[in-house]
Design a protein around this motif. Structure first.
Motif, PDB file in Angstrom:
ATOM      1  N   PHE A 147      -5.024  -1.572  10.167  1.00 16.70           N
ATOM      2  CA  PHE A 147      -5.224  -1.678   8.757  1.00 16.70           C
ATOM      3  C   PHE A 147      -4.560  -0.422   8.446  1.00 16.70           C
ATOM      4  CE2 PHE A 147      -9.135  -0.080   9.889  1.00 16.70           C
ATOM      5  CZ  PHE A 147      -9.485   0.663   8.907  1.00 16.70           C
ATOM      6  N   THR A 188      -6.066  -1.335   0.475  1.00 18.41           N
ATOM      7  CA  THR A 188      -5.813  -1.462   1.861  1.00 18.41           C
ATOM      8  C   THR A 188      -5.071  -2.963   2.077  1.00 18.41           C
ATOM      9  OG1 THR A 188      -7.148  -1.454   4.038  1.00 18.41           O
ATOM     10  CG2 THR A 188      -8.117  -2.864   2.045  1.00 18.41           C
ATOM     11  N   VAL A 245       0.837  -1.200  -0.111  1.00 15.40           N
ATOM     12  CA  VAL A 245      -0.144   0.012   0.030  1.00 15.40           C
ATOM     13  C   VAL A 245       1.007   1.167  -0.047  1.00 15.40           C
ATOM     14  CG1 VAL A 245      -1.771   1.402   1.409  1.00 15.40           C
ATOM     15  CG2 VAL A 245      -1.858  -1.237   0.969  1.00 15.40           C
ATOM     16  N   ALA A 281      -6.441   2.612  12.578  1.00 16.91           N
ATOM     17  CA  ALA A 281      -6.111   2.786  11.252  1.00 16.91           C
ATOM     18  C   ALA A 281      -5.431   3.810  10.874  1.00 16.91           C
ATOM     19  CB  ALA A 281      -7.610   3.216  10.271  1.00 16.91           C
ATOM     20  N   HIS A 300     -13.562   5.147   5.236  1.00 15.57           N
ATOM     21  CA  HIS A 300     -13.469   4.442   6.482  1.00 15.57           C
ATOM     22  C   HIS A 300     -14.994   3.892   6.682  1.00 15.57           C
ATOM     23  CE1 HIS A 300      -9.522   5.910   6.749  1.00 15.57           C
ATOM     24  NE2 HIS A 300      -9.342   4.831   7.443  1.00 15.57           N
ATOM     25  N   GLN A 319      -3.936   5.981   7.303  1.00 22.85           N
ATOM     26  CA  GLN A 319      -3.976   6.541   5.822  1.00 22.85           C
ATOM     27  C   GLN A 319      -2.615   6.753   5.500  1.00 22.85           C
ATOM     28  OE1 GLN A 319      -7.801   7.590   4.744  1.00 22.85           O
ATOM     29  NE2 GLN A 319      -6.605   8.403   2.536  1.00 22.85           N
ATOM     30  N   SER A 359      -4.394   2.304   4.584  1.00 22.01           N
ATOM     31  CA  SER A 359      -5.310   2.377   3.234  1.00 22.01           C
ATOM     32  C   SER A 359      -4.685   3.601   2.330  1.00 22.01           C
ATOM     33  CB  SER A 359      -6.733   2.538   3.718  1.00 22.01           C
ATOM     34  OG  SER A 359      -6.894   4.011   4.251  1.00 22.01           O
ATOM     35  N   LEU A 361     -14.014   0.735   4.991  1.00 21.02           N
ATOM     36  CA  LEU A 361     -12.974  -0.082   5.348  1.00 21.02           C
ATOM     37  C   LEU A 361     -13.198  -0.579   7.041  1.00 21.02           C
ATOM     38  CD1 LEU A 361     -10.242   2.534   4.323  1.00 21.02           C
ATOM     39  CD2 LEU A 361     -10.454   0.183   3.476  1.00 21.02           C
ATOM     40  N   TRP A 406     -12.758  -4.478   7.713  1.00 18.34           N
ATOM     41  CA  TRP A 406     -11.587  -5.031   8.826  1.00 18.34           C
ATOM     42  C   TRP A 406     -12.164  -5.387  10.058  1.00 18.34           C
ATOM     43  CZ3 TRP A 406      -7.358  -6.928   6.903  1.00 18.34           C
ATOM     44  CH2 TRP A 406      -7.026  -6.257   5.526  1.00 18.34           C
TER      45      TRP A 406
END
Length: 177
Positions: free
Chosen positions: A103, A95, A74, A142, A124, A144, A105, A127, A131
């Motif tokens: 996770f 992701t 990613v 999370a 999200h 990004q 993304s 997402l 997840w």
């Protein structure tokens, strides 16, 4: 809260999606959104060709959710914005499981004038349910991985997602009509 000096701890916005709320706790802001669960697609080939990398999974909500094997893929992904813009989707979310978070993304919507969005709340909404199911947990951390990047603390509550983090003002000005 800051620009207008709002003294309360909750702001309500009336939107096309219905009422959305932002709660403040110290420096942390929490936004409450409806989920956008994704469903597997059978036509992976256009996405594989446009992205030019092996895909672990492809799912569709409003945006297309593309699952990769690891965070490094990613982070190092080099998007072909012209190829992504030609896909029949609003946007692409790439992701994978995180190394030091649940996770990671990235979000691309070049056909909508957003080559890569730094931190994307709407992404999200898809997402987090994805997840949460895979990791069997409803509270997720999370990240990004855009150039600016962002950290989100996410909670799945039925058909709602709460996204929490800190925000920084990046633009201030006046618009004359």
């Amino acid at each position: 809260f800051n620009a207008l000096g709002f003294p309360g701890e909750r702001i309500r916005f009336n939107t096309a999606s219905g009422a959305l709320y932002v709660d403040r706790s110290g420096q942390t802001l929490s936004l409450d959104f409806p989920t956008r669960p994704a469903h597997p697609v059978s036509h992976r080939e256009p996405f594989e060709q446009a992205l030019g990398i092996p895909l672990k999974g492809v799912l569709q909500a409003r945006d297309t959710l593309v699952v990769l094997d690891n965070a490094e893929q990613v982070r190092n992904f080099q998007p072909d914005f012209a190829a992504i813009a030609k896909l029949d989707t609003f946007a692409i979310m790439v992701t994978a499981p995180g190394d030091d978070c649940d996770f990671v993304s990235r979000f691309f919507a070049p056909a909508k004038g957003v080559p890569e969005d730094p931190v994307t709340g709407s992404a999200h909404c898809t997402l987090v349910p994805y997840w949460a199911e895979r990791l069997n947990k409803t509270t997720l951390h999370a990240r990004q991985l855009s150039a600016r990047g962002g950290e989100l603390h996410c909670t799945l509550k039925g058909d709602r997602v709460t996204l929490s983090g800190q925000a920084r003002c990046f633009l201030k000005g006046d618009i004359l009509l």
